[in-house]
Each structure stands twice: as C-alpha cells, then as structure tokens.
Write a protein that holds these residues in place. Structure first.
Motif, short mmCIF file in Angstrom:
data_model
loop_
_atom_site.label_atom_id
_atom_site.label_comp_id
_atom_site.label_asym_id
_atom_site.label_seq_id
_atom_site.Cartn_x
_atom_site.Cartn_y
_atom_site.Cartn_z
N GLN A 48 -37.30 -0.11 27.18
CA GLN A 48 -36.40 0.97 27.60
C GLN A 48 -35.23 1.05 26.63
N PRO A 49 -34.85 2.17 26.13
CA PRO A 49 -35.59 3.41 26.22
C PRO A 49 -36.87 3.34 25.40
N GLN A 50 -37.86 4.06 25.84
CA GLN A 50 -39.15 4.04 25.15
C GLN A 50 -39.00 4.65 23.76
N ARG A 51 -39.87 4.22 22.87
CA ARG A 51 -39.91 4.70 21.49
C ARG A 51 -38.63 4.38 20.73
N PHE A 52 -37.91 3.35 21.13
CA PHE A 52 -36.68 2.93 20.44
C PHE A 52 -37.02 1.70 19.62
#
Length: 175
Positions: A48-52
């Motif tokens: 979380q956050p995704q794609r970070f």
C-alpha cells in the motif's frame, strides 16, 4: 570527502522505549539505496499504496538515530544483515507527508525529514521481502530504476549514487 563509510555492526536490539511502537510515526525517516558494482539497484513494490516502487525506507523510532534506523530497515525489509558497509550520503530532504500516509502521523506533523544512505554490493543478492510491506522486488539498471521509482527523493538519491557505481566505494562483503 562527501561520503562517510560507517562501521557496519549494529548493536543488539533491546526492548527499550525506543523499540516500542508509538501511536504515531516520528516524522523522520531513512532511505537506503541498495546497488551493485555492476550498476543495478534494488527497488521493491509496496503493498500500500499499490504500484508504489521504492528503495528501502522507514521511519526512525523514538530515540533512534538515522544510521541505526537504516541498518534496521535494511534487515527488516530485505533480510540483508547490518554487516554491510553503510554509506552515509550526508543528504536529507524535507518533504510534505503524502495523503496516503497522513493517518500514521500526529495531526501537527505535516513534513517528514528523510536521511539518505547507500549500500554497495559486489553482486545481486536474494532478497527476503517483508511480506507485510512489499510484494515483489527487482534489480534494475539505474536508468530504469529512475523511471520506476515513485518518490522524487528516491529518484534524487539514485541520481546522486549513479556516478559512483564504478568508483572506489567499499563493497559490502557479508550481507
């Protein structure tokens, strides 16, 4: 000389007020760029956050100094031990705490101070991810890591370290 190679043995962890998790995070953190002599650096994807995507990061605990936090976070997030040669980049940046993490900090804290470190490895290592924080990792060339890293401070630290890849920096041998 702009870089300081610090000794790499971290003290044993004790249960003290500094190791007890407070209600809110301290608005001070570390960024540790792990890279190889061949010019690859480690990035990890957060849950979380995704794609970070980011390098090793983490907040300082109460009473903890940046060097000890860097060694602790390196071990917690990657499984790499504190015997690495930690490079103190003598850089820090103040930045606004982003909305995704606001609830972790007391209401009167709006900015975080991040201290930068690096670890140079002779070659890629297997990374034991902390599954609560990261879902995958990649070893990438610096140019590709610059494209993928989400944080502007992470990109700035990568730019600072990229020219040092083939320099005479000590290589961590026992991580």
């Amino acid at each position: 000389m702009p870089f300081l190679i610090t000794d790499s043995i971290s003290p044993p962890m004790k249960t003290t007020p500094a190791t007890i998790r407070p209600e809110y995070k301290r608005p001070a953190s570390v960024l540790v760029v792990v890279f190889t002599r061949a010019g690859e650096c480690l990035l990890m994807r957060r849950i979380q956050p995704q794609r970070f995507w980011q390098s090793v990061t983490g907040s300082l605990r109460p009473g903890e100094n940046p060097r000890h936090a860097a060694l602790r976070e390196l071990r917690e997030e990657t499984g790499l031990l504190g015997a690495a040669h930690l490079i103190n980049l003598h850089q820090s940046r103040l930045f606004p705490i982003i909305q995704a993490w606001r609830q972790r900090y007391a209401k009167h804290h709006h900015f975080n101070r991040e201290y930068w470190f690096g670890v140079c490895l002779p070659e890629r290592r297997f990374i034991r991810l902390n599954q609560a924080e990261h879902s995958e990792y990649r070893w990438l060339r610096f140019d590709r890591a610059l494209e993928l890293a989400n944080s502007w401070t992470n990109r700035a630290a990568l730019r600072l370290l990229a020219p040092l890849v083939n320099s005479s920096l000590p290589i961590a041998s026992a991580v």
